[in-house]
Write a protein that holds these residues in place. Sequence first.
Motif: not given
Length: 508
Positions: A316-317, A320, A322, A324, A341, A348, A351, A353, A470
């Motif tokens: 997860t990002c 935010c 959410r 990935m 993300c 976000c 975001p 990566t 995370t």
Amino acid sequence: MTTSRTHRPRRAVIYIRLSVYRGEADPTTSPASQEARCRAYAESKGWDVVDVVRDLDVSGSDKGLRLDRPGLASIRERFHDVDVVIFAKLDRLARNVLDFNRFAEEARTHDVDLVSVAESLDLSTPGGRFVAQILAAFAEMEAATIAERTKLGKETAVTKLGRYGGNTPPYGYRIVEHPSGRGSALEIDPEEAAHIREAARLVLDGGSLYGAAQMLNETGSKPHRAERWGWSTLRAVLVGDAVLGRVKHRGRLILGDDGLPEVRWEPIFTLEESQRLRAILARPSDLPKDSPARAVAEQEHTTRTRAARLLSGLLTCSGCGRPMRAGVFPRRGEKVGRYVCSAEGARCPAPVTITATLVEDYVAEVFLGMAGLMPVFEVRTMNRDAAEVAQVEQAIAETTDELRAPDADIAALVERLTILRQRRDELAAQPAEPEVVKVDTGEMMAARWEREDVAGRRALVHSVLTGPMTVHPGKRGPKRLDPDRLDIPWRWEDIDVDAEIADAARVD
């Protein structure tokens, strides 16, 4: 008739057809016998026989070529050169009224008469055409009766006499001569049975269908109706009825007097093995709604879904929260696998990566270092009587359908239903909740990791997490992973390892 035809002998073509050609020795319907009768009729009328057209070993029924038979088609193409078509008997021309009327209408439009010798029918007259239609109707009924007798004969051979009625045997079996000397039976093919048992062992030990299919392909094994094994093809064999020695006819299992499926051939799997496979490979839609077994299957189906990469769905990002998603993105002229993300646009605030290979290698290293020597346990949710319950319910449904048949043996079917319902009541009295069974596979995590595919390894990692990992933003610098970028909720960090080691090693 045209004037030119009235001043010369009529030109006749003799048509001969035989469904099964046994040679000229057949005294009744042989080509020579048919031709002789037609020639005698033509001679009595003073007609010239200009050609004899034959369709040998050609059926005239609905399942045959009908009016597209080679010989009959050639006659239809030369109607303009013919005055009359002669055939020994009406059923030599057509086996149903529709085909007869169609051919007769074509002949009439070309001013060509039809003559059937056996019935002494001249179809140039209204009376002759009327009688011919009646006879054609009887020929159609006779063809249907023959087809029905053939069909009933095959059904009896399969359902009552225990013969195998197919052309291609199910995987794991081969066709042999029936012990009675008539028809076919099935016996286990030792090589194929060994392959399918090994595939079943891999699945029962926690491996994926995909991995088991790959194993079969590597051994050179091929399914009977495809070039290579795929997971869906393998699943159909493993959960099918054929591996239990059962036979289906018209899509239904053949049942014994007790209403349960008959075992016609030697089974490849035991009923218990089949039950375990069906429990593991069950799709949620296969199970009753709102049942505990379906809830378990839906959860397992979600966690066992094949992932695109090792950590798909596990990251997860931090910006935010959410998930990935994995993808391939251009970077400095090259395409690089990355987790990014999944938030779209500006949803976000920060975001994140991360390079896929870096994070995957790091997680794999930590996982194997911490859990590599742990034993692999499987937690299976099963109802030990599920297979028999399904058998009984299916048998009740099929017996109920049989009662609706016009020729149903009501007394025998009611007796069977009574026995089946009693057995269902006995099974219903047993505990309904699925039994949770923990099985030690005798394998270490590291060994299982080596033989698993991506989906299997992902399941192993997922089994020792308490939630998603995370990913935090990184800093510019060397191309290596900073461990501080990852928050990994390993099960062993906040629990008593000795008390929970089995749960930590569980494979979904």
